[in-house]
Design an enzyme around this catalytic site. Sequence first.
Site, PDB file in Angstrom:
ATOM      1  CD  GLU A   1      -8.459  -8.505  -6.097  1.00 46.65           C
ATOM      2  OE1 GLU A   1      -7.654  -7.810  -5.781  1.00 46.65           O
ATOM      3  OE2 GLU A   1      -8.849  -8.374  -4.777  1.00 46.65           O
TER       4      GLU A   1
ATOM      5  CG  HIS B   1      -2.310   0.612   0.490  1.00 47.97           C
ATOM      6  ND1 HIS B   1      -2.992   0.456  -0.778  1.00 47.97           N
ATOM      7  CD2 HIS B   1      -3.315   1.824   1.421  1.00 47.97           C
ATOM      8  CE1 HIS B   1      -4.420   1.242  -0.666  1.00 47.97           C
ATOM      9  NE2 HIS B   1      -3.836   1.563   0.562  1.00 47.97           N
TER      10      HIS B   1
ATOM     11  CB  CYS C   1      -7.190  -2.269 -12.306  1.00 45.43           C
ATOM     12  SG  CYS C   1      -7.649  -3.434 -11.210  1.00 45.43           S
TER      13      CYS C   1
ATOM     14  CG  ASP D   1      -4.491  -9.302  -3.853  1.00 42.68           C
ATOM     15  OD1 ASP D   1      -3.984  -9.861  -3.117  1.00 42.68           O
ATOM     16  OD2 ASP D   1      -5.248  -7.855  -3.408  1.00 42.68           O
TER      17      ASP D   1
HETATM   18  C1  PEP Z   1      -4.664  -6.116  -7.164  1.00 43.57           C
HETATM   19  O1  PEP Z   1      -4.233  -6.560  -6.302  1.00 43.57           O
HETATM   20  O2  PEP Z   1      -3.717  -5.833  -8.143  1.00 43.57           O
HETATM   21  C2  PEP Z   1      -5.461  -4.599  -6.888  1.00 43.57           C
HETATM   22  C3  PEP Z   1      -5.280  -3.801  -7.820  1.00 43.57           C
HETATM   23  O3  PEP Z   1      -5.746  -4.464  -6.013  1.00 43.57           O
HETATM   24  P1  PEP Z   1      -5.418  -3.524  -4.254  1.00 43.57           P
HETATM   25  O4  PEP Z   1      -4.181  -3.431  -5.115  1.00 43.57           O
HETATM   26  O5  PEP Z   1      -5.725  -2.643  -4.244  1.00 43.57           O
HETATM   27  O6  PEP Z   1      -5.858  -5.040  -3.884  1.00 43.57           O
HETATM   28 MG    MG Z   2      -6.492  -6.702  -4.363  1.00 45.44          MG
END
Ligand code: PEP
Ligand code: MG
Length: 584
Positions: free
Chosen positions: A438, A197, A509, A462
């Site tokens: 994911e 994050h 994404c 993920d």
């Molecule tokens: C991912 O897991 O690729 C995603 C876009 O969600 P986050 O990074 O917020 O877990």
């Molecule tokens: Mg994710």
Amino acid sequence: MGARASLPLNGIPASPGIVVGAAHLLRWEVPEVPTRVIPDEAIPAELERLNAALRKAVERLQYVRERAERTAGAAESAIFDVQISVIQDEELAGRVRLMIGQGFTAERAFDTVMVESREHFARSANAMMRERVGDLTDVHIRVLSVLLGLPDYDPVDLPKGANAILITHDLTPSLTLQLDRECIAAIATDAGTRTSHVAILARSLGLPAVVGLLDATTRIETGDRVILDGTAGTLLVRPTTAELSQADARSRAEALQRAQLAKVAGAEAITADGVRLTLRANVDLPDEVGTAATSGADGVGLMRTEFLVVGRASMPTEDEQYESYSNVIRAFDGRPVVIRTFDVGGDKLPVGGYPHEPNPFLGWRAIRMCLDEPELFKTQLRALLRAAVHGDVRIMLPLVVSVDEVRQARFLLEESARELAARGIAHRADIPLGVMIETPAAVLTADALAAEVAFFSIGTNDLVQYTLAVDRGNASLASRFTPLHPAVLRLIRRTVRVGADHGLDVSVCGEMASEPIMAFALIGLGVRTLSVAPLSVPAVKQIIRGIHTSVAAEAVTRACDAGTPAAAEAVLRAALEQELSENP
Ligand code: PEP
Ligand code: MG
């Protein structure tokens, strides 16, 4: 430049850009407390030392709260009121005084009482109490740092334009809120990876960052001159004059490249063989909306909504959420906006902390939490349905592993729409519902999911983590986090095929979409919608415009059959380099 030699440190590139500045070390972990007993006659002075420390901590928090209120708003700053009330809690202070009366030092007594309280709150059956654990931890650190006289333990305000390079172990949500972004030019952390994050946040804020440095906090001192290269993932401590001028040259070259790329921003995302792709932007924070809306993106492919709950004192109200979503939707003026429901847990901690879980990434997070807390979830769904009247909104569910979850979410969505209708509140009921792919479970049951939803969006951060069983946030495992692993490529290929069979749009994404070689692979796998950080839009557009889908498809077929991630990467790199040399 001091007398000591320059020290190069290698980490993980998390957010591009080169910055030269003074290091500012920030520690935010519970410090070690020496065990010491005091004679009876020293007890009154020790009690006074405790009172003084509590007063100082409250003053500091009041200051931080006022500043957070100015920069982030009243709702966000309320977390500091909660922390002030913890310090002013007479029952808690009474227990500390009792221990001091028995001959313990103020720090030992405070530490013991806080450890007990945190454990008690963490074990509570009451969710509200469990939510307080993060606040207790912050108070624990803050008061002990005052008692022990540890200057690095306060996210102090730096002079404006300090151009500081923040060096810290990890950036927690409450720390992020305390930072004065006008004084911080870059971030370096011991922990973290490209998809953790802190890295995503740094990219959102447009702050150069290097993460995964493992032990930078033990090797750098506040005031050390540092060159942080977020593109290369390096930190050079106490550079020589020659190294400084090299950094300056690289930084100017990067600025030039950025200016050139900016010219591509308005161009169409069309490949060299004429295939029009959809390139959307990810929005993580409200202040990013302007950059995202003018980045040349075809809408928002992922709006993370965690900022509404992370580091906050209470859950946001329906109206507050409605305002946030509406702002983004209006800024995109009719372009599609995909909003993801709360994905908290794992490395994204909600309201004031969470009960400790032995395996948070396999724990109570994302759609699991939302389905177990229907009132919380429905508040978000109602806000989304209301905001949807302002544009083309689509709702996306994170971390889905089974069709049941989609059915339950849809039931709650329909119930939310009925509630709004009953109250005569304007909303849009026919909002498309999609899922994030994911987990391997979602890929392998994609056909069943496809029958229930309007679109898929692959969350590669993920998906890689759960497929390779590699913690996405563990810096020591970063070299094993390989999105080009044939297993990952094959899962994506399978998802794209199922999507095509069912006429569903399949986008990506995750961070993979922002990396040139990986974007090339994704296009080869048949992905036609990518969503990337706003600042990456021009660079990805340039890649799209320089490649042929047929060449990418051929290269990625070979990559899927390559035995190892390194072999897959080599195949793709060679093909991409060839493409770009022919279509510069
Ligand atoms: C991912 O897991 O690729 C995603 C876009 O969600 P986050 O990074 O917020 O877990
Ligand atoms: Mg994710």
